[in-house]
Scaffold this active site. Structure first.
Site, PDB file in Angstrom:
ATOM      1  N   GLY A  14       0.820  -1.207   0.000  1.00 33.64           N
ATOM      2  CA  GLY A  14       0.000   0.000   0.000  1.00 33.64           C
ATOM      3  C   GLY A  14       0.852   1.255   0.000  1.00 33.64           C
ATOM      4  O   GLY A  14       1.943   1.284   0.562  1.00 33.64           O
ATOM      5  N   THR A 155       4.763   1.124   6.526  1.00 36.60           N
ATOM      6  CA  THR A 155       3.378   0.668   6.638  1.00 36.60           C
ATOM      7  C   THR A 155       2.631   1.562   7.609  1.00 36.60           C
ATOM      8  O   THR A 155       3.167   1.952   8.646  1.00 36.60           O
ATOM      9  CB  THR A 155       3.252  -0.798   7.116  1.00 36.60           C
ATOM     10  OG1 THR A 155       1.877  -1.100   7.360  1.00 36.60           O
ATOM     11  CG2 THR A 155       4.022  -1.065   8.383  1.00 36.60           C
ATOM     12  N   ASP A 157       0.265   0.632   9.455  1.00 36.92           N
ATOM     13  CA  ASP A 157      -0.033  -0.138  10.661  1.00 36.92           C
ATOM     14  C   ASP A 157       1.117  -0.140  11.663  1.00 36.92           C
ATOM     15  O   ASP A 157       0.934  -0.518  12.820  1.00 36.92           O
ATOM     16  CB  ASP A 157      -0.357  -1.592  10.295  1.00 36.92           C
ATOM     17  CG  ASP A 157      -1.660  -1.736   9.530  1.00 36.92           C
ATOM     18  OD1 ASP A 157      -2.350  -0.713   9.338  1.00 36.92           O
ATOM     19  OD2 ASP A 157      -1.987  -2.858   9.135  1.00 36.92           O
ATOM     20  N   ARG A 192     -24.929  11.270  19.250  1.00 39.88           N
ATOM     21  CA  ARG A 192     -24.775   9.885  18.803  1.00 39.88           C
ATOM     22  C   ARG A 192     -23.500   9.246  19.351  1.00 39.88           C
ATOM     23  O   ARG A 192     -22.593   9.907  19.823  1.00 39.88           O
ATOM     24  CB  ARG A 192     -24.724   9.841  17.273  1.00 39.88           C
ATOM     25  CG  ARG A 192     -26.017  10.284  16.621  1.00 39.88           C
ATOM     26  CD  ARG A 192     -25.902  10.205  15.103  1.00 39.88           C
ATOM     27  NE  ARG A 192     -27.162  10.582  14.460  1.00 39.88           N
ATOM     28  CZ  ARG A 192     -27.356  10.611  13.144  1.00 39.88           C
ATOM     29  NH1 ARG A 192     -26.363  10.270  12.325  1.00 39.88           N
ATOM     30  NH2 ARG A 192     -28.516  10.955  12.649  1.00 39.88           N
ATOM     31  N   GLY A 200      -5.363  -1.391  10.589  1.00 38.53           N
ATOM     32  CA  GLY A 200      -4.793  -2.248  11.622  1.00 38.53           C
ATOM     33  C   GLY A 200      -5.288  -3.673  11.461  1.00 38.53           C
ATOM     34  O   GLY A 200      -6.300  -4.053  12.053  1.00 38.53           O
ATOM     35  N   ARG A 201      -4.595  -4.472  10.640  1.00 38.43           N
ATOM     36  CA  ARG A 201      -5.020  -5.859  10.387  1.00 38.43           C
ATOM     37  C   ARG A 201      -4.706  -6.736  11.594  1.00 38.43           C
ATOM     38  O   ARG A 201      -5.568  -7.428  12.116  1.00 38.43           O
ATOM     39  CB  ARG A 201      -4.327  -6.407   9.138  1.00 38.43           C
ATOM     40  CG  ARG A 201      -4.640  -7.874   8.853  1.00 38.43           C
ATOM     41  CD  ARG A 201      -3.941  -8.365   7.604  1.00 38.43           C
ATOM     42  NE  ARG A 201      -4.511  -7.779   6.403  1.00 38.43           N
ATOM     43  CZ  ARG A 201      -5.511  -8.318   5.709  1.00 38.43           C
ATOM     44  NH1 ARG A 201      -6.055  -9.464   6.092  1.00 38.43           N
ATOM     45  NH2 ARG A 201      -5.969  -7.727   4.625  1.00 38.43           N
ATOM     46  N   GLU A 253      -9.522  -2.323  11.920  1.00 33.82           N
ATOM     47  CA  GLU A 253     -10.205  -3.135  10.905  1.00 33.82           C
ATOM     48  C   GLU A 253     -10.057  -4.629  11.164  1.00 33.82           C
ATOM     49  O   GLU A 253     -10.884  -5.425  10.728  1.00 33.82           O
ATOM     50  CB  GLU A 253      -9.659  -2.797   9.515  1.00 33.82           C
ATOM     51  CG  GLU A 253      -8.167  -3.067   9.358  1.00 33.82           C
ATOM     52  CD  GLU A 253      -7.617  -2.677   7.998  1.00 33.82           C
ATOM     53  OE1 GLU A 253      -8.425  -2.327   7.117  1.00 33.82           O
ATOM     54  OE2 GLU A 253      -6.385  -2.725   7.821  1.00 33.82           O
ATOM     55  N   LEU A 312      -8.404   7.934   3.305  1.00 32.94           N
ATOM     56  CA  LEU A 312      -8.260   9.339   3.690  1.00 32.94           C
ATOM     57  C   LEU A 312      -7.012   9.577   4.526  1.00 32.94           C
ATOM     58  O   LEU A 312      -6.429  10.653   4.501  1.00 32.94           O
ATOM     59  CB  LEU A 312      -9.499   9.808   4.477  1.00 32.94           C
ATOM     60  CG  LEU A 312     -10.788   9.946   3.675  1.00 32.94           C
ATOM     61  CD1 LEU A 312     -11.954  10.213   4.617  1.00 32.94           C
ATOM     62  CD2 LEU A 312     -10.660  11.068   2.646  1.00 32.94           C
ATOM     63  N   ARG A 314      -4.185   7.750   4.261  1.00 33.60           N
ATOM     64  CA  ARG A 314      -2.956   7.351   3.575  1.00 33.60           C
ATOM     65  C   ARG A 314      -2.705   8.159   2.310  1.00 33.60           C
ATOM     66  O   ARG A 314      -1.684   7.989   1.642  1.00 33.60           O
ATOM     67  CB  ARG A 314      -2.962   5.863   3.256  1.00 33.60           C
ATOM     68  CG  ARG A 314      -3.761   5.465   2.062  1.00 33.60           C
ATOM     69  CD  ARG A 314      -3.665   3.966   1.712  1.00 33.60           C
ATOM     70  NE  ARG A 314      -2.505   3.282   2.194  1.00 33.60           N
ATOM     71  CZ  ARG A 314      -2.488   2.000   2.556  1.00 33.60           C
ATOM     72  NH1 ARG A 314      -3.605   1.292   2.516  1.00 33.60           N
ATOM     73  NH2 ARG A 314      -1.380   1.425   2.967  1.00 33.60           N
TER      74      ARG A 314
END
Length: 398
Positions: A14, A155, A157, A192, A200-201, A253, A312, A314
């Site tokens: 990425g 990365t 992350d 709300r 973040g895998r 994520e 947004l 990256r």
């Protein structure tokens, strides 16, 4: 100045802000030291698709880098060399370039012999790949094949093992904080819950650090499977205490609820590294928070503002740190080249620039140490023991 040799640079995986400053730093210094510099286009794909023939048009695979080229690009985001998730050791048949289709006929092919041939054809004395653990795991493969490799971690992350910092992380944290604060105005106006899904895998750094900085009340990370009812109670407490009656949670994520066996995916398709595209945990959290809210709010439902930040954070130009660190990483890479040292990963540890063996990339996973940094009862960072910690708090613990 006499040509000392040829250096190849590529970016894989990425895109992140800070790649172009790294390419610029390497190139400017290398040219000054007397090296020729080639940019390999589209990551490992450039070394797969290149045709080892002096008469072939390889302009889509390789580009001569000059001072003018890198100076123009050095202030911008993304990567002007472009990128891909190509994995030469596991290349699907339908991704083979035309000139290799008769030679490789398996469903999944290892075309590393072609990559090695193309590296020799280009006359590369050193290869500097910039990427995450997927891109760099193949760099390690080439190191084992005898290629002189110096790797740079990148990365959003921040989960490449062996380094406290990866290019792109600071901009990701900065943008996450900025965008979360912007979304607060709508969340507060409508009273709300605000659920924001972030990158973040496997590692929760991109949720934990912005929360630590005050962007959110709670955060959910991949390293701890969470209880949605616990989250609902905590967010309702936060909402009731807030003058504008809203509460914010950042959700990685790759996070999972206690009853989930796997992460949430957008579909079944996998990339060449075996990863399915993540997405959807924020939607699930939002739906369940609304369903649980009447039981915590005197029978009245609380609506949810749900946003996935995604690209947004990256896209666009790098922040200050992602302009400075790539400059330093690039110069350290050149130091190694000048020493004739290869098989190293440029790194930061405890606030100091350093290098570690490239084998570190595949030796372990870099994730949040939950016991040290995450309060599982409060679903938020631990705010203690900051003395003598590095700038971004969490280290690679090597």
């Amino acid at each position: 100045m006499a040509n000392k040799g040829t250096i190849g640079i590529l970016t894989g995986g990425g895109d992140v802000p800070g790649l172009n400053p790294a390419i610029r730093a390497i190139t400017i210094r290398a040219l000054r030291e007397g090296y020729r510099v080639l940019g390999i286009r589209r990551g490992w794909a450039g070394l797969v698709e290149l045709v080892a023939d002096p008469q072939a048009d390889n302009s889509s695979c390789v580009q001569e880098l000059t001072r003018d080229v890198v100076n123009r690009a050095g202030r911008t985001g993304g990567t002007f060399l472009h990128t891909s998730r190509t994995r030469p050791s596991h290349l699907p048949k339908n991704n083979l370039p035309a000139h290799l289709r008769d030679k490789y006929t398996e469903k999944i092919n290892d075309v590393t012999p072609e990559v090695l041939k193309n590296i020799e054809f280009l006359g590369l004395d050193f290869l500097i790949p910039i990427g995450g653990d997927d891109t760099l795991s193949y760099a390690q493969r080439l190191h084992e094949e005898g290629v002189k490799v110096v790797a740079i971690p990148k990365t959003m992350d921040n989960d490449v093992p062996g380094t406290d910092y990866c290019i792109g992380f600071s901009t990701c944290v900065t943008r996450t904080i900025e965008l979360t604060h912007r979304l607060r105005t709508s969340a507060g106006s409508h009273e709300r819950y605000l659920v924001i899904e972030v990158f973040g895998r496997y590692a929760g750094f991109t949720a934990l650090l912005p929360t630590m900085a005050g962007a959110a009340d709670r955060c959910i990370i991949p390293e701890h499977n969470f209880d949605i009812e616990q989250l609902a109670r905590l967010l309702t407490e936060d909402r009731n205490k807030h003058p504008s009656k809203y509460a914010v949670v950042l959700v990685s994520e790759g996070a999972r609820m206690r009853h989930q066996q796997d992460m949430s995916f957008e579909g079944e398709e996998v990339d060449q590294y075996g990863h399915r595209k993540l997405g959807g945990i924020g939607d699930q959290v939002s739906t369940m928070l609304k369903e649980l809210s009447p039981g915590l709010n005197d029978g009245r439902s609380i609506n949810v503002l749900n946003q996935r930040l995604g690209y947004l954070v990256r896209s666009g130009e790098p922040d200050a740190l992602d302009s400075i660190v790539p400059m330093a990483f690039g110069n350290i890479a050149l130091d190694l080249v000048l020493e004739g040292t290869s098989g190293r990963l440029v790194s930061i540890h405890n606030g100091h620039y350093d290098t570690v063996p490239i084998t570190t990339v595949t030796g372990q996973k870099k994730v949040v140490d939950v016991e040290k940094y995450y309060n599982i009862e409060r679903l938020r960072p631990k705010y203690e023991s900051f003395q003598r910690r590095p700038l971004f708090i969490m280290t690679s613990d090597l």
